[in-house]
Design an enzyme around this catalytic site. Structure first.
Site, PDB file in Angstrom:
ATOM      1  N   ILE B  92     103.084  13.685  28.927  1.00 57.58           N
ATOM      2  CA  ILE B  92     102.295  12.380  28.544  1.00 57.58           C
ATOM      3  C   ILE B  92     102.363  12.150  27.103  1.00 57.58           C
ATOM      4  CG2 ILE B  92     100.192  11.193  29.079  1.00 57.58           C
ATOM      5  CD1 ILE B  92      99.481  13.117  31.221  1.00 57.58           C
ATOM      6  N   CYS B  93     102.735  10.868  26.819  1.00 57.22           N
ATOM      7  CA  CYS B  93     102.176  10.679  25.634  1.00 57.22           C
ATOM      8  C   CYS B  93     101.421   9.475  25.224  1.00 57.22           C
ATOM      9  CB  CYS B  93     103.692   9.761  24.962  1.00 57.22           C
ATOM     10  SG  CYS B  93     103.702   9.043  23.172  1.00 57.22           S
ATOM     11  N   LEU B  94     100.142  10.303  25.004  1.00 57.55           N
ATOM     12  CA  LEU B  94      98.870   9.435  24.799  1.00 57.55           C
ATOM     13  C   LEU B  94      98.117  10.192  23.532  1.00 57.55           C
ATOM     14  CD1 LEU B  94      97.094   7.500  26.203  1.00 57.55           C
ATOM     15  CD2 LEU B  94      95.873   9.456  27.541  1.00 57.55           C
TER      16      LEU B  94
END
Lengths: 606, 162
Positions: B92-94
């Site tokens: 996840i790119c958060l």
């Protein structure tokens, strides 16, 4: 606070503001009640230890991300005290509230002695957070018998049961006109602390463990209190409150109670002799004169009432001088207003805040650890307000923090020396030493920020725990790395095997194609006969495909021995293709020549 | 140190259980095994009226031993088509899981953040270029149908098969 997992939502929903208070007294990082609260420039509060750990990694406030640094944080002493004391009384307050909110049917009709027992058990059980244990948590008969609703009872408990409540008690006394007697109490409590003979011993020793400065207060001056004795008792008689008053309000009752405690304590402590004729009631634990036992039992305890004359627990009264006991046994009324759980306040009279007031009687024990010279003067139990925090005092110098080091600029030897100076282990490589130093600096400096600092020995113990955890962590990481390595290796092998297989298949296909190309002219005379009717390459293609597939599946089977599961799919695929080819060839041949399908059929059976 | 993590995780666990009713999109958030508080799983529900509606998305959460200081590692186990989620690895790119992590976050709040990431994709920092490109080109209909297809393919129905 080692066990209880607490949360603001523990509070009943009706007490929203208590939830708010609770949540505001918590560190956003560890979600515990603040320990050694410090405030940042952005006015967010954290545990000193938590924020130090965070700032080691990142220099911004965890709550609002404003840039900050360790040097900019300040102790928040008042908040720390609030958090500490809130933590002390939290579970009791919670229990009390819970009972008030959902009253148990048991509470009202049950006669006092049972009620007492149940209560005390309840509280002991429900307050794992509290380090100090109450010897006895009792309610005077007045409270029980006259309280008509649960709230009243609850208030009575708050007032009387909780030793933590002594914090309030003491505070009140501080502001009360009884100040001089307060001092008197400190001196007079010495004997109580020292006389470890009776049932109160446990509590005493426990409380001395928890309140760090106890030993400092042992040497006490017995003579000094004599002159003030009359005053004390005078006041006691004057201020003895009517039962109704006690319950009138929480504040006033604590206040009054405290004053009576003070005075009675002052009046009873003069020489530690155990009273001869005093026994403990088997039911209510109060100290009663031996000849009076049966009357007491019949009239009060067994009848479900409490004896108004003898309300002091045996464990407490038996510690008092003979003269006092004589007074007590003769006219129980003299102590009638003494609230039974005075012993809980007695067990911690040596709280340092008050000792400041009587310097002569509290010499510092030389045995105290030298490096931890900060004194818990304002440390314990709400005594701080009594002494303004910043009175000019020669003692209690601000402890020296451990400065942050730039580990990359130090060589092993220097680092080892630094560790040695701090009394830490010096084994391990530089990384470990640096980490050890950083860890110790963190907990040491955090401890410096605390208003209830721990002794150095506890920090050392924490360091040992840390060492073990670190080793374990290393091990775990090592195993994880090994497993990962193995997995990667296995994957690489599988990949290589697949690659090799693909290669082999291609080679085999090429060879088969070549072979088929060579064979076709001679080997298939019927096809050459009928070759005009169709495309010349079709039989060759069918042949070569069949051979190709056969070889591929053979090689696949060979691999399958090794990686059965891995290749099951592939084999299936190969089979499918074989089938498809066969059908295609069949279709082709049926459209052209019907005799053709013989060779492909034989191929897969091998 | 590690005991501090466990305390905190236990605390979060209890808080999660207490707040269960208040988070409709977080079906589950709990340790995979009771004796290992450092490995959690969560199940997010696709919000209604979004392309993820009806989907159950499983998250795998690994908690480092210095947890509140260091962020947890979270990835999607269920395959999901989203510009900021790697289709194969589930990464996840958060920002709050990387640079913007602060110890004040909790697993619960992070899960809620991920849940809202589903409906508010950030195509400018994509891990799934195809999905992001659709969005960047303004092909919302195409994007939605793609997401719907993958949701139907992976996140609906076969949720029992882990």
């Amino acid at each position: 606070m080692s066990e209880g997992i607490t949360d603001p939502s523990d509070w009943p929903i009706e007490f929203k503001s208590l939830r708010e208070i609770d949540s505001h007294l918590r560190c956003p990082i560890c979600k515990e009640l603040l320990r050694a609260a410090v405030v940042l420039q952005c006015s967010h509060n954290f545990c000193s230890e938590c924020i130090r750990r965070h700032l080691d990694k990142e220099s911004s406030c965890p709550a609002c991300r404003v840039a900050t640094s360790t040097s900019q944080m300040r102790r928040n002493v008042a908040l720390d005290e609030i958090a500490n004391n809130f933590g002390d009384c939290r579970s009791l307050l919670l229990n009390t509230l819970m009972e008030a909110v959902q009253p148990k049917p048991v509470v009202r009709p049950v006669p006092p002695p049972q009620f007492v027992k149940e209560e005390s058990m309840d509280i002991d059980y429900d307050s794992p957070q509290q380090k100090r244990r109450r010897t006895s948590t009792r309610i005077t008969n007045r409270n029980v018998s006259s309280s008509q609703d649960h709230t009243d009872i609850a208030m009575g408990q708050v007032t009387l049961d909780d030793d933590k409540d002594d914090d309030f008690v003491l505070n009140h006394r501080d502001s009360s006109p009884l100040r001089h007697k307060g001092k008197n109490v400190h001196r007079s409590t010495g004997p109580v602390l020292r006389s470890r003979g009776g049932r109160a011993e446990q509590t005493l020793s426990q409380s001395s463990q928890s309140s760090q400065a106890d030993e400092r207060h042992e040497p006490t001056n017995l003579t000094k209190q004599e002159p003030s004795l009359p005053t004390a008792s005078d006041h006691f008689h004057n201020s003895a409150p009517a039962p109704a008053e006690v319950q009138a309000s929480l504040n006033s009752s604590t206040n009054i109670t405290s004053s009576t405690i003070t005075t009675s304590v002052a009046s009873i402590a003069s020489s530690p002799v155990i009273g001869p004729n005093l026994v403990a009631c088997p039911i209510c634990d109060k100290g009663i004169p031996e000849p009076y036992t049966n009357t007491h039992l019949d009239k009060f305890c067994l009848a479900g009432r409490t004896d108004p004359d003898y309300t002091v627990p045996y464990s407490l009264i038996s510690k008092q001088p003979a003269s006092v006991i004589a007074l007590y046994t003769k006219q129980g009324t003299s102590t009638r207003d003494v609230v039974p759980d005075t012993n809980s306040s007695l067990t911690k009279p040596g709280t340092p805040g008050r000792s400041v007031g009587s310097n002569s009687s509290t010499p510092n024990s030389p045995a105290r650890q030298s490096t931890m010279q900060w004194q818990p003067q304002m440390s314990s139990n709400g005594t701080a307000p009594r002494q303004p925090m910043f009175t000019p005092k020669p003692a209690a110098p601000e402890p020296k923090r451990i400065p942050k080091l730039t580990y990359s600029l130090l060589n092993d030897k220097q680092l080892r020396k630094k560790l040695q100076e701090l009394g830490l282990q010096t084994n391990g490589d530089k990384t470990l030493m640096a980490k050890r130093h950083a860890e110790f600096a963190t907990i040491f400096n955090a401890n410096c920020d605390s208003t209830r600092p721990k002794p150095l020995s506890e920090l050392m113990k924490a360091m040992q725990v840390w060492e073990r955890a670190y080793e374990k962590d290393l091990e775990v990481r090592e195993t994880q790395r090994r497993i990962l390595d193995q997995q990667q290796q296995a994957q690489r092998q599988i990949h290589a095997a697949k690659e090799a297989k693909r290669q082999a298949k291609e080679d085999a296909a090429a060879a088969a194609a070549r072979e088929a190309a060579m064979d076709s002219p001679g080997a298939t005379p019927p096809s050459s006969q009928s070759s005009n009717g169709r495309s010349t390459f079709v039989p060759n293609q069918a042949n070569s495909n069949a051979v190709n597939v056969a070889i591929a599946s053979a090689s696949a089977f060979a691999h399958a021995a090794k990686y059965a599961d891995e290749y099951a799919e592939l084999i299936a695929e190969v089979r499918n293709r074989l089938q498809a080819d066969k059908e295609k060839a069949l279709a082709n041949t049926t459209t052209t020549i019907t005799a053709e399908p013989a060779p492909p059929r034989s191929a897969p059976s091998q | 140190m590690s005991s501090a993590v466990h305390r905190r995780m236990l605390k979060e666990y209890m808080a999660v259980q207490k707040n269960a009713a208040t988070r409709p999109h977080l079906e589950l958030l709990e340790p995979i095994q009771e004796d290992d508080l450092l490995h959690w799983q969560a199940i997010l529900l696709g919000t209604a009226d979004s392309a993820y509606e009806g989907g159950r998305f499983k998250l795998d959460i690994v908690i480092p031993t210095n947890y509140p200081i260091q962020s947890p590692t979270i990835r999607f186990v269920t395959k999901i088509c989203h510009p900021n989620v790697h289709f194969k690895t589930g990464e996840i790119c958060l920002d709050i899981l990387k640079s913007e992590w602060t110890p004040a976050w909790t697993l619960e709040s992070v899960c809620v953040a991920i849940s809202s990431l589903l409906t508010n994709p950030e195509p400018s920092s994509p891990l799934n270029c195809d999905a992001a490109n659709l969005l960047r080109c303004g092909d919302t209909a195409g994007y939605n149908s793609l997401v719907k297809m993958y949701t139907a393919l992976y996140a609906i129905g076969d949720s029992d098969e882990e």
